[in-house]
Design a protein around this motif. Structure first.
Motif, mmCIF file in Angstrom:
data_model
loop_
_atom_site.group_PDB
_atom_site.id
_atom_site.type_symbol
_atom_site.label_atom_id
_atom_site.label_comp_id
_atom_site.label_asym_id
_atom_site.label_seq_id
_atom_site.Cartn_x
_atom_site.Cartn_y
_atom_site.Cartn_z
ATOM 1 N N GLU A 255 0.828 -1.194 0.000
ATOM 2 C CA GLU A 255 0.000 0.000 0.000
ATOM 3 C C GLU A 255 0.866 1.250 0.000
ATOM 4 N N LEU A 256 1.946 1.168 0.760
ATOM 5 C CA LEU A 256 2.852 2.310 0.841
ATOM 6 C C LEU A 256 3.389 2.670 -0.542
ATOM 7 N N ARG A 257 3.616 1.652 -1.335
ATOM 8 C CA ARG A 257 4.124 1.913 -2.677
ATOM 9 C C ARG A 257 3.111 2.716 -3.490
ATOM 10 N N GLU A 258 1.854 2.328 -3.370
ATOM 11 C CA GLU A 258 0.824 3.062 -4.102
ATOM 12 C C GLU A 258 0.710 4.494 -3.593
ATOM 13 N N GLU A 259 0.785 4.629 -2.276
ATOM 14 C CA GLU A 259 0.720 5.968 -1.688
ATOM 15 C C GLU A 259 1.864 6.823 -2.197
ATOM 16 N N CYS A 260 2.993 6.176 -2.302
ATOM 17 C CA CYS A 260 4.196 6.855 -2.708
ATOM 18 C C CYS A 260 4.085 7.324 -4.166
ATOM 19 N N LEU A 261 3.499 6.509 -4.991
ATOM 20 C CA LEU A 261 3.255 6.915 -6.382
ATOM 21 C C LEU A 261 2.344 8.133 -6.419
ATOM 22 N N ARG A 262 1.292 8.083 -5.634
ATOM 23 C CA ARG A 262 0.359 9.209 -5.602
ATOM 24 C C ARG A 262 1.051 10.453 -5.074
ATOM 25 N N GLU A 263 1.966 10.220 -4.133
ATOM 26 C CA GLU A 263 2.726 11.320 -3.565
ATOM 27 C C GLU A 263 3.417 12.121 -4.670
ATOM 28 N N PHE A 264 3.905 11.437 -5.642
ATOM 29 C CA PHE A 264 4.569 12.122 -6.750
ATOM 30 C C PHE A 264 3.639 12.306 -7.937
ATOM 31 N N GLN A 265 2.377 12.287 -7.619
ATOM 32 C CA GLN A 265 1.325 12.620 -8.570
ATOM 33 C C GLN A 265 1.281 11.714 -9.780
ATOM 34 N N PHE A 266 1.603 10.468 -9.560
ATOM 35 C CA PHE A 266 1.300 9.482 -10.587
ATOM 36 C C PHE A 266 -0.071 8.931 -10.238
ATOM 37 N N VAL A 267 -1.040 9.429 -10.955
ATOM 38 C CA VAL A 267 -2.417 9.156 -10.579
ATOM 39 C C VAL A 267 -2.789 7.699 -10.844
ATOM 40 N N ASP A 268 -2.365 7.224 -11.967
ATOM 41 C CA ASP A 268 -2.764 5.877 -12.358
ATOM 42 C C ASP A 268 -1.753 5.351 -13.371
ATOM 43 N N ALA A 269 -0.720 4.719 -12.854
ATOM 44 C CA ALA A 269 0.397 4.322 -13.705
ATOM 45 C C ALA A 269 -0.018 3.319 -14.775
ATOM 46 N N TYR A 270 -1.044 2.541 -14.500
ATOM 47 C CA TYR A 270 -1.407 1.466 -15.433
ATOM 48 C C TYR A 270 -2.646 1.815 -16.258
ATOM 49 N N ARG A 271 -2.954 3.107 -16.272
ATOM 50 C CA ARG A 271 -4.198 3.513 -16.919
ATOM 51 C C ARG A 271 -4.346 2.964 -18.336
ATOM 52 N N SER A 272 -3.315 3.210 -19.154
ATOM 53 C CA SER A 272 -3.463 2.816 -20.558
ATOM 54 C C SER A 272 -3.437 1.302 -20.719
ATOM 55 N N ILE A 273 -2.651 0.652 -19.897
ATOM 56 C CA ILE A 273 -2.604 -0.815 -19.969
ATOM 57 C C ILE A 273 -3.949 -1.409 -19.600
#
Lengths: 913, 388
Positions: free
Chosen positions: A624-642
């Motif tokens: 979960e921390l990893r996901e939070e961390c992505l959001r922290e740097f404003q990566f909203v949805d890394a897998y959106r296109s996939i």
């Protein structure tokens, strides 16, 4: 819980996680709104006064009134991004700041209102109506969800603190500047709750500079209120620390009192706490943090407390302290239980004639001093605990600062003198007890009734670093975070494991040396005690179907086992370049995205280094921390296109699959469907092994190939039991269908479309209501609750069963128009609810209120996928029947959990308890 | 160290010295020795021992009663060679931690083996000896007033003996030879002297102590009033002048900018108060009303005693009493001495003691240089010993 009585207990204060300049706040909130999905925004009709809180929540003082929300209404245009909520029946403004001004440090606790996500989608509306979460119900008022921030300043730099408060307008409740100026708040009446001696000393300064009065709260009252709140409301708040080992202690709320609270500030107070608001200061000592800092500064010329503390980590006190061995020629004085290394006399060796202060290393002096003071406090605390028969001693206050050696020394003293009978425990929010207590003392804040499950702690950039050290306010602006991370990486290459191979800011992806082992990077004596931002999420609830919420532990893998930690650290590190790759690509691969990607990767590795710094840590927390961390740097949805691509590809082949399935007999069909779920679960971007598979064929090919391999018996195979429940044992024994099934879905693409949807369809066919439970926020390629209605709508185009059910469940646009028609009864409904999480796993102690509502009539739970059925909840038991389906896509996990191999399948059926 | 005069005297009397006990601590070496008296030695008034105990049969000695004086002397441990020099050729018998450490040194220098007595044994034996046999040994100290406390020998036990040497030992004494070290603290005399030396550049412990007389700790300590803007924190009973945090104010200036006097005072209060508090807590734990403080840290220093007494008084709300011993520094050595006799016979009895004070003043112990002949001369205890 429902009815009017619930109103007050859900009230929480709105907090924005990042400290931002209030002026730019309005605009920025929009871009960050993905951080939280649990909030609702709605218009509320005027209401009458509300009753007091329910019995299960935390009470500090039963007489304390609650924030009066009656008559709450949104001011101005409802479509506005962050409308001000008017609370006409509220006598005062809601205050957002409390202070604890001590001799050395100023501690601030403030909350920021939560930015509300505009979520008026049809799914939500329909869910609300179906589960009775509608206007007039407890969910209908505006929830001031928010975040509680913890910040500290040195007292002699009080001007920085005043500037900080001023710039955030915290003394006006942190409202948007244009709001409060236009409303022209009455400056004369503005008050801030404050405690600590400085509340008296600096009262005039606050009046002059900020035009606010400090409302002084008693220091001891505040300490106790703060400690009680933390111990009751925060999981993993207390821990022991012996010989470098930190262990979190689960405190039984019913067996908390009495305890001894030792607050180590400049001086030390020892308070016997017998209950909420029931306490007595029984002792104290003048040898405290101020003594360490004062003496230390005189002796070492350190410029800050932290510098002094830092020095001690490299010290050797044997050059200064007279040890028992020094007196007894290296022998123990075993007769009285003193070992040769016991300190007989602190600084006792510093009397040698030919040595001056300059001849001693400042490091040694600092350590010697630290031991002297910590040990002394531990001893006096123990003696007082003994005196009152208290078994538990909690140490708090800013002296400790998560410093391993300090805690070890105190623990040692307590253990030594008590012969192991008493235990020293420490608090993660050690320094903020007073400030938190002062915050609690606002008469109408609603915090009294917060429950553990409504608090989520996050570790935004900056916050972890303010926990151990004084670095002023946490970082706010994204750019600031990135530059900080870059600076940190340059400066601290010896601390941080992966080193960028190209200059930061340009590599974007792949530029990491993956650390081979975690062991060496652990810094045992570092200030590994981090205080995050407390998110107050009133919509979170305990999942009502948990068989025993008290003993429930979501994590299957406990990372306090060092080998596990090391293994998963490596697994996640290996996955990192790919993740950064995806994340950067999802943002268009711009230079800005690359910089953010780099910063994210470094920060994430940094966070992983000290998992114990964030409370007890399991694999689920790490994920979960990893996901939070992505959001922290404003990566909203890394897998959106996939996700999108795979959804489309899967939907394209769905009609064929449904046709194939429909041609089968009922019995074959059920088996094929379960096989299909297991087979489709292979499409998981969270699994390295599966990512490699993707390049080998089209989705349907992989799916069929995979399903062919899924032949029974599976490694864990309760299918026959499940089948019997579904279909009965014979023609004459037809079981009644499940009333409502909750399907916890996992990945996008084949997993949801070819696996879970066909299974859902089969249940619908049997007359079972189906609730698809999906993530509130993106995590890897998991499907989200926001995405599901579109997927279902698309699938429904080719399938009557799904269409009618989706209509009945309000998932299709058309259905909105024909709600009361006869059509509604033509099918049991298919619904979608969000789970309240943004993680690949699920913690059933904290789920969304709509899931909790949907669960009430459910009699079947289907958990699908590694994250929700294996990493978490593998051992969880429920009050209703549960089916756990997953393919094990990790060799080590397969060996550990089921003594099997990678790609083994689990079909575990557990009838209701 | 000025041992000349004393040394001369010793040599003069060499033949008369029959027993010598030594307590080698971390900072100081304490000597107690007994000199036999030839009846006409000084002509000072002193009382002979009474003989009602009767003759104790002896298996190895024919000397019935030894009458004489107990002498007390001390040296800094770092100057152990001077001590060795001083007692060269004397037969030794001593206690103290250093006994182990310095065994080789003594063996080498003096060619004698140290007969090591347990340190705690010696302390207790010494304290019991003093409390039972010397009148006006124990006194209280409050508000600059010294008051001798008569000790009822039948109501002596249990008491808490707090021996403040380099470190601090807290011993619960239940009777002769019946005791338990229940606690202690590493913040003791050595801490005061060590930290004080680093902070003030004083050359001796006594110089440091002297400095504290002229100091004002308010410059350095953070008082309750400093935090509360001059107000008391009445709710929890803390007055504005109570120290909230020792050295808590010393964070804005460099060491050179503070007066050594103030530093010394602050330090002294820190350590005395702390010892007082821990002692009280231990006394409380065992339901002990009387706490005797001994050991060389105190040195009869009024402010030290006052602080300790205030600490005990404050924390016990007046229930427990801090008492001090006039021979505070010599408990161990005296105990070793007593046990010296015992090791030969169980029956050694010191019957009558009369203290002979030539220049003794109530605060004699506070004299800066305690290690000189005069002091020891003044601190003799006359007694007779039956070395059966």
């Amino acid at each position: 819980m429902g009815g009017a009585g619930g109103l007050t207990e859900d009230l929480v204060l709105g907090i924005n996680d990042h400290i931002k300049d209030a002026v730019v706040d309005v605009r920025e909130r929009g871009s960050e709104s993905v951080e939280e999905g649990e909030e609702e925004r709605e218009m509320v009709p005027p209401r009458g006064p509300t009753s007091s809180s329910s019995g299960v929540s935390i009470h500090r003082s039963s007489s304390r009134p609650q924030l009066d929300l009656s008559g709450a209404a949104i001011q101005g245009n409802f479509e506005e991004k962050d409308p001000t909520i008017l609370l006409p029946n509220q006598s005062d403004d809601i205050y957002h700041l409390a202070l604890d001004i001590g001799g050395s440090l100023i501690k601030l606790v403030y909350f920021s209102r939560h930015e509300d996500r505009p979520l008026n989608d049809r799914r939500k509306k329909s869910i609300k109506e179906r589960f009775g979460i509608s206007n007039g119900n407890r969910r209908s008022y505006p929830i001031l969800g928010g975040r509680l921030h913890f910040v500290k300043f040195e007292t002699h730099k009080i001007n920085e603190c005043l500037d900080f408060i001023h710039s955030k307008q915290l003394h006006w409740g942190g409202l948007d500047p244009h709001q409060w100026t236009s409303e022209a708040p009455n400056n004369e009446n503005a008050i801030i709750k404050a405690t600590g001696g400085g509340a008296y000393k600096f009262a005039d300064l606050f009046k002059d500079r900020l035009g606010v009065s400090l409302d002084k709260e008693d220091e001891m009252d505040c300490l106790v209120a703060g400690a009680n709140f933390l111990l009751k409301a925060i999981r993993h708040e207390a821990f022991t620390h012996m010989e470098g080992q930190k262990e979190f202690v689960q405190i039984d709320h019913n067996d908390l009192f009495p305890y001894l609270l030792v607050n180590i500030g400049s001086g030390v107070s020892m308070i016997k706490v017998d209950g909420d608001g029931k306490f007595q200061r029984v002792s104290g000592t003048n040898v405290g943090g101020g003594t360490y800092w004062g003496l230390g500064r005189l002796l070492t010329k350190c410029k800050s407390f932290d510098e002094l503390l830092e020095l001690s980590q490299r010290g050797d006190n044997r050059t200064i302290d007279m040890l028992v061995g020094d007196i007894y020629g290296g022998m123990d004085y075993s007769k009285i239980g003193l070992s040769a290394s016991t300190i007989a006399s602190s600084f006792g060796k510093a009397i040698s004639e030919n040595k001056e202060l300059e001849d001693y290393r400042p490091e040694d002096i600092s350590l010697s001093l630290l031991r002297m003071i910590s040990y002394n406090i531990g001893q006096i605390a123990y003696l007082n605990a003994l005196r009152f028969g208290l078994k538990r001693i909690f140490f708090g206050g800013f002296f400790i600062r998560g410093h391993a050696y300090t805690m070890d020394t105190i623990s040692f003293a307590v253990q030594f003198w008590s012969n192991g009978e008493a235990q020293a425990m420490f608090l993660r929010h050690e320094g903020f007890l007073g400030a938190l207590g002062a915050f609690m003392s606002y008469e109408k804040h609603g915090l009294d009734d917060l429950m553990v499950h409504q608090l989520v702690e996050r570790f935004p950039m900056g916050a972890p670093y303010t926990g151990g050290n004084i670095h002023g306010p946490p970082l706010g602006d994204l750019n600031e975070k990135i530059s900080w991370m870059e600076k940190f990486v340059r400066k601290g290459t010896e601390i941080i494991a992966p080193v960028p191979m190209a200059p930061p800011g340009t590599t974007g992806l792949g530029g990491f040396e993956v650390p081979s082992s975690k062991g060496d990077t652990l810094r045992s004596d570092a200030s590994a005690l981090n205080v995050g931002v407390l998110h107050l999420v009133p919509t979170l609830e305990v999942f009502p179907l948990l068989s025993d919420p008290k003993t429930y532990e979501p994590n299957t893998i406990d990372l306090s086992d060092h080998s596990e930690l090391e293994y998963w650290f490596t697994v996640l590190s290996e996955h990192l370049p790919d993740l950064v790759d995806k994340a950067v690509a999802s943002e268009g691969g711009t230079d800005d995205a690359k910089r953010r990607g780099d910063a994210f990767a470094h920060y994430w590795i940094r966070l992983m280094e000290e998992p114990a710094a964030y409370g007890k840590f399991g694999l689920a927390n790490l994920l979960e921390l990893r996901e939070e961390c992505l959001r922290e740097f404003q990566f909203v949805d890394a897998y959106r296109s996939i996700k999108q691509r795979e959804n489309e590809a899967s939907l394209a082949v769905l009609p064929d699959l449904l046709m194939e399935i429909d041609s089968m007999s009922k019995e074959t069909r059920l088996l094929t469907l379960i096989e299909g779920v297991l087979a489709a679960n292979i499409f998981d971007w969270g699994s390295r092994a599966c990512v490699d598979l993707y390049h080998k064929g089209t989705i349907i090919e992989i799916y069929r190939m995979s399903r062919d391999k899924m032949r029974r018996p599976w490694r864990v195979d309760d299918f026959d039991m499940f089948k019997e429940r579904m279909l009965g044992s014979g023609e004459n024994n037809r079981p009644c269908p499940y009333k409502r099934a909750l399907l916890f879905v996992d990945n996008s693409g084949a997993d949801i479309v070819l696996g879970m949807l066909p299974l859902a369809r089969e249940l619908l066919r049997c007359g079972t209501e189906v609730v698809l439970v999906a993530n509130s926020l993106p995590a890897l390629n998991d499907v989200t609750a926001m995405e599901l209605p579109d997927i279902v709508a698309e699938a429904a185009k080719h399938c009557d069963i799904l269409r009618r059910a989706a209509e009945a469940g309000g998932l299709l646009v058309d259905a909105m128009n024909i709600q009361d028609g006869s059509k509604e009864s033509s099918s049991v409904p298919l619904m979608v609810v969000e789970n309240g999480c943004g993680s690949p796993c699920i913690d059933f102690r904290q789920v969304s209120s709509e899931l909790a509502a949907a669960a009430k009539e459910a009699d079947l739970i289907i958990l699908e996928g590694m994250g929700r059925a294996l990493h978490t909840n593998f051992n969880a038991r429920f009050k209703c029947d549960a089916l756990k389906l997953a393919m094990v896509k990790n060799q080590r996990l397969a060996e550990k959990l089921i003594k099997g191999n990678i790609y083994d399948c689990i079909c575990r059926y557990e009838p209701a308890r | 160290m000025e041992t000349c005069s004393f040394g001369d005297e010793i040599e003069e009397r060499e033949s008369k010295i029959s027993h010598l006990a030594i307590d080698i601590g971390g900072s100081l070496i304490k000597l107690v020795y007994f000199s036999r008296d030839d009846k006409c030695s000084t002509g000072d008034q002193w009382i002979n021992s009474s003989n009602e105990g009767g003759d104790v049969s002896s298996s190895e000695s024919t000397c019935p009663i030894l009458e004489g004086k107990l002498h007390f002397a001390k040296f800094e441990t770092s100057k152990i060679n001077e001590c060795v020099e001083f007692i060269r050729s004397k037969k030794l018998h001593h206690s103290g931690g250093g006994a182990y450490k310095y065994t080789d040194l003594f063996k080498e220098e003096l060619g004698v083996a140290l007969d090591k007595e347990d340190e705690m044994n010696c302390l207790v034996a010494g304290a019991n000896f003093l409390l039972k046999t010397v009148r006006h040994e124990a006194f209280t100290y409050l508000d600059n007033k010294k008051e001798f406390e008569p000790i009822d020998q039948n109501d002596l036990y249990p008491y808490l003996l707090v021996n403040i040497g380099s470190g601090v030992s807290m011993i619960k004494v239940d009777g002769d030879g019946k005791f338990e070290r229940v606690s202690g603290t590493n913040v003791g005399g050595g801490t005061y002297w060590g930290l004080g030396k680093l902070l003030t550049k004083c050359k001796s412990f006594d110089e440091l102590l002297e400095l504290s007389h002229h100091g004002n700790n308010r410059v350095i300590d953070m008082l309750v009033g400093d935090i509360y803007g001059g107000l008391d924190y009445t709710k929890i009973g803390l007055s504005a002048t109570a120290i909230a945090s020792s050295f808590g104010k010393a964070i804005n200036k460099d060491l050179e900018e503070y007066r050594p006097e103030d530093i010394s005072r602050s330090l002294l209060r820190l350590i005395s108060n702390n010892i007082g508090q821990i002692s009280f807590l231990n006394a409380l734990r065992y339901g002990i009303k009387r706490i005797f403080f001994g050991g060389f840290f105190i040195r009869g220093h009024p402010y030290t005693m006052d602080t300790i007494a205030v600490g005990v008084h404050f924390w016990s709300k007046g229930e427990a009493k801090a008492m001090f011993l006039r021979h505070e520094g010599f408990l161990g050595a005296l105990g070793a001495f007593v046990s010296y006799g015992k090791s030969r016979s169980d029956d050694i009895i010191v019957h009558c003691l009369v203290e002979r004070s030539l220049v003794c003043t109530p605060c004699r112990g506070a004299a800066v240089d305690t290690v000189d002949g005069n002091m020891d001369e003044s601190e003799t205890i006359e007694c007779c010993v039956y070395p059966s």
